[in-house]
Design a protein around this motif. Structure first.
Motif, mmCIF file in Angstrom:
data_model
loop_
_atom_site.group_PDB
_atom_site.id
_atom_site.type_symbol
_atom_site.label_atom_id
_atom_site.label_comp_id
_atom_site.label_asym_id
_atom_site.label_seq_id
_atom_site.Cartn_x
_atom_site.Cartn_y
_atom_site.Cartn_z
ATOM 1 N N ARG A 100 -14.053 -31.126 -18.311
ATOM 2 C CA ARG A 100 -12.827 -30.331 -18.408
ATOM 3 C C ARG A 100 -12.586 -29.477 -17.166
ATOM 4 O O ARG A 100 -11.583 -28.754 -17.113
ATOM 5 C CB ARG A 100 -12.910 -29.388 -19.611
ATOM 6 N N LEU A 101 -13.471 -29.492 -16.202
ATOM 7 C CA LEU A 101 -13.347 -28.614 -15.043
ATOM 8 C C LEU A 101 -12.014 -28.830 -14.350
ATOM 9 O O LEU A 101 -11.684 -29.937 -13.934
ATOM 10 C CB LEU A 101 -14.484 -28.883 -14.049
ATOM 11 N N ARG A 102 -11.256 -27.730 -14.168
ATOM 12 C CA ARG A 102 -9.938 -27.818 -13.544
ATOM 13 C C ARG A 102 -9.657 -26.699 -12.540
ATOM 14 O O ARG A 102 -8.601 -26.726 -11.904
ATOM 15 C CB ARG A 102 -8.830 -27.802 -14.619
ATOM 16 N N ALA A 103 -10.582 -25.739 -12.402
ATOM 17 C CA ALA A 103 -10.299 -24.631 -11.480
ATOM 18 C C ALA A 103 -11.585 -23.973 -10.992
ATOM 19 O O ALA A 103 -12.594 -23.947 -11.710
ATOM 20 C CB ALA A 103 -9.404 -23.588 -12.138
ATOM 21 N N PHE A 104 -11.522 -23.464 -9.764
ATOM 22 C CA PHE A 104 -12.537 -22.566 -9.214
ATOM 23 C C PHE A 104 -11.948 -21.160 -9.193
ATOM 24 O O PHE A 104 -10.816 -20.951 -8.731
ATOM 25 C CB PHE A 104 -12.868 -22.932 -7.766
ATOM 26 N N CYS A 105 -12.727 -20.181 -9.668
ATOM 27 C CA CYS A 105 -12.363 -18.769 -9.552
ATOM 28 C C CYS A 105 -13.420 -18.101 -8.667
ATOM 29 O O CYS A 105 -14.595 -18.048 -9.047
ATOM 30 C CB CYS A 105 -12.350 -18.089 -10.923
ATOM 31 N N LEU A 106 -13.019 -17.625 -7.507
ATOM 32 C CA LEU A 106 -13.975 -16.978 -6.618
ATOM 33 C C LEU A 106 -14.359 -15.604 -7.158
ATOM 34 O O LEU A 106 -13.490 -14.844 -7.584
ATOM 35 C CB LEU A 106 -13.385 -16.845 -5.220
ATOM 36 N N GLY A 107 -15.650 -15.317 -7.125
ATOM 37 C CA GLY A 107 -16.152 -14.014 -7.569
ATOM 38 C C GLY A 107 -16.980 -13.372 -6.468
ATOM 39 O O GLY A 107 -18.212 -13.472 -6.465
ATOM 40 N N LEU A 108 -16.310 -12.726 -5.522
ATOM 41 C CA LEU A 108 -16.996 -12.228 -4.339
ATOM 42 C C LEU A 108 -17.790 -10.954 -4.590
ATOM 43 O O LEU A 108 -18.698 -10.626 -3.813
ATOM 44 C CB LEU A 108 -15.993 -12.009 -3.203
ATOM 45 N N ASN A 109 -17.508 -10.226 -5.656
ATOM 46 C CA ASN A 109 -18.314 -9.043 -5.950
ATOM 47 C C ASN A 109 -19.752 -9.436 -6.269
ATOM 48 O O ASN A 109 -20.708 -8.863 -5.738
ATOM 49 C CB ASN A 109 -17.709 -8.251 -7.114
ATOM 50 N N ASP A 110 -19.922 -10.419 -7.133
ATOM 51 C CA ASP A 110 -21.267 -10.877 -7.474
ATOM 52 C C ASP A 110 -21.922 -11.567 -6.286
ATOM 53 O O ASP A 110 -23.131 -11.407 -6.054
ATOM 54 C CB ASP A 110 -21.213 -11.816 -8.675
ATOM 55 N N PHE A 126 -17.419 -13.785 4.120
ATOM 56 C CA PHE A 126 -17.092 -14.818 3.138
ATOM 57 C C PHE A 126 -16.143 -15.901 3.662
ATOM 58 O O PHE A 126 -15.729 -16.778 2.898
ATOM 59 C CB PHE A 126 -16.445 -14.183 1.904
ATOM 60 N N LEU A 127 -15.774 -15.841 4.940
ATOM 61 C CA LEU A 127 -14.761 -16.775 5.428
ATOM 62 C C LEU A 127 -15.186 -18.225 5.264
ATOM 63 O O LEU A 127 -14.374 -19.090 4.891
ATOM 64 C CB LEU A 127 -14.432 -16.470 6.892
ATOM 65 N N ALA A 128 -16.438 -18.519 5.523
ATOM 66 C CA ALA A 128 -16.914 -19.897 5.348
ATOM 67 C C ALA A 128 -16.861 -20.312 3.881
ATOM 68 O O ALA A 128 -16.480 -21.447 3.555
ATOM 69 C CB ALA A 128 -18.341 -20.032 5.887
ATOM 70 N N VAL A 129 -17.221 -19.400 2.990
ATOM 71 C CA VAL A 129 -17.194 -19.699 1.556
ATOM 72 C C VAL A 129 -15.769 -19.993 1.093
ATOM 73 O O VAL A 129 -15.519 -20.957 0.352
ATOM 74 C CB VAL A 129 -17.790 -18.541 0.742
ATOM 75 N N VAL A 181 -12.054 -23.997 -1.005
ATOM 76 C CA VAL A 181 -10.738 -24.636 -1.036
ATOM 77 C C VAL A 181 -10.858 -26.120 -0.703
ATOM 78 O O VAL A 181 -10.280 -26.982 -1.383
ATOM 79 C CB VAL A 181 -9.771 -23.936 -0.063
ATOM 80 N N ALA A 182 -11.625 -26.454 0.332
ATOM 81 C CA ALA A 182 -11.757 -27.857 0.735
ATOM 82 C C ALA A 182 -12.384 -28.697 -0.371
ATOM 83 O O ALA A 182 -11.901 -29.795 -0.692
ATOM 84 C CB ALA A 182 -12.590 -27.959 2.015
ATOM 85 N N ALA A 183 -13.444 -28.185 -0.999
ATOM 86 C CA ALA A 183 -14.092 -28.928 -2.080
ATOM 87 C C ALA A 183 -13.167 -29.082 -3.274
ATOM 88 O O ALA A 183 -13.070 -30.154 -3.877
ATOM 89 C CB ALA A 183 -15.381 -28.212 -2.498
ATOM 90 N N ARG A 203 -2.214 -12.304 1.445
ATOM 91 C CA ARG A 203 -1.744 -13.149 2.545
ATOM 92 C C ARG A 203 -2.897 -13.965 3.132
ATOM 93 O O ARG A 203 -2.735 -15.135 3.478
ATOM 94 C CB ARG A 203 -1.068 -12.299 3.620
ATOM 95 N N GLN A 204 -4.052 -13.344 3.238
ATOM 96 C CA GLN A 204 -5.208 -14.092 3.720
ATOM 97 C C GLN A 204 -5.547 -15.235 2.762
ATOM 98 O O GLN A 204 -5.809 -16.370 3.182
ATOM 99 C CB GLN A 204 -6.420 -13.168 3.870
#
Length: 292
Positions: free
Chosen positions: A144-154, A170-173, A178-180, A207-208
């Motif tokens: 069912r996977l349909r989305a990535f939610c980034l969690g940069l605090n953790d 985190f720029l590389a992440v 996004v690419a994956a 914007r970023q």
């Protein structure tokens, strides 16, 4: 795989707060996440779970998607959260602390009884996940996977790095997530912005995120909705140009051409596909806001 359904503003609301849940029904966000994890104290977990289920079943959220974020299976609450979410049948279930593809398989199995419409959204917030982004995203083909939610605090906590205004650590992440995700058609949701009253900083972060290719942003306060909807929404000028590109390629004598000059800009066949997607997204947003 991803649809044109707008997910510009994705608001976390503590499921333990009944008044906040009711308020969310009148907000201009695209998605409401009823949170059972970080926003809920251990002693309130059971009550929050019951309130999240009741809210999903009662409805009243209009065109907004309603999502439940569960606690991890490794916690004392995760298994019951997932069982309850499967019964409730929200639009999606967000699962935290993903380490690799095996976690997606486990959460997918735990949601076997959920309606077919219920998607699985994965939090990308651990160091192991960063090095398994493509294999994790590939699970969309068999789950069912349909989305990535980034969690940069953790992730910042695990990396022991600073959260700078430009998010340099985190720029590389961000790029790799996004690419994956794009390989397998996932929706990509940027991490929350912690400065509740710093609307200028929020605007820059939005914007970023949009520049990196994210579809929208998770947020922690209603005051952040307007900026997300505006920045992650299609630019009117770009929509106008997209319509011109579609019209140009639809002219019979251009049927066999691979590239055209449209209003002084190069338009190739790849731009036609992008134009069609942009117009579809703009129309979906217009339709949603007309009946919100």
């Amino acid at each position: 795989m991803s649809s044109h359904r707008p997910r510009r503003s994705v608001l976390y609301m503590p499921a333990s707060n009944a008044r906040a849940i009711e308020k969310a029904k009148g907000l201009a966000c695209d998605v409401v996440i009823l949170d059972l994890e970080d926003a809920v104290a251990p002693e309130a977990k059971a009550e929050a779970r019951a309130q999240a289920v009741a809210a999903v079943q009662a409805g009243g959220f209009g065109q907004r998607e309603v999502v439940i974020r569960c606690n991890a299976l490794s916690t004392p609450w995760g298994e019951e959260d997932l069982k309850a979410a499967a019964r409730a049948g929200p639009d999606a279930v967000v699962v935290p602390k993903i380490q690799g593809p095996a976690d997606i398989a486990a959460y997918d199995a735990a949601l076997a009884a959920a309606p077919a419409k219920t998607e699985l959204w994965a939090m990308i917030e651990t160091c192991p996940a960063v090095f398994a982004l493509e294999p994790i995203a590939a699970m969309a083909q068999a789950s069912r996977l349909r989305a990535f939610c980034l969690g940069l605090n953790d992730l910042a906590k695990e990396m022991n790095c600073r959260q700078t205004p430009g998010r340099e650590p985190f720029l590389a992440v961000l790029t790799l997530a996004v690419a994956a995700g794009r390989i397998y058609g996932l929706t990509l949701l940027d991490s929350v912005f912690n400065g509740i009253d710093d609307l200028e900083g929020l605007e820059a972060a939005c914007r970023q995120g949009a520049d990196f290719g994210f579809d929208g942003k998770t947020i922690i306060h209603p005051s952040h909705i307007e900026a997300c909807n505006r920045v992650f929404g299609p630019d009117p000028g770009e929509v106008e140009w997209a319509r011109a590109v579609i019209a140009a390629f639809n002219v019979p004598e251009n049927g066999g051409k691979g590239a055209l000059r449209v209003e002084g800009r190069l338009a190739e066949r790849l731009h036609l596909a992008q134009a069609e997607a942009l117009v579809a997204r703009a129309e979906a947003i217009t339709a949603r806001e007309a009946v919100r």
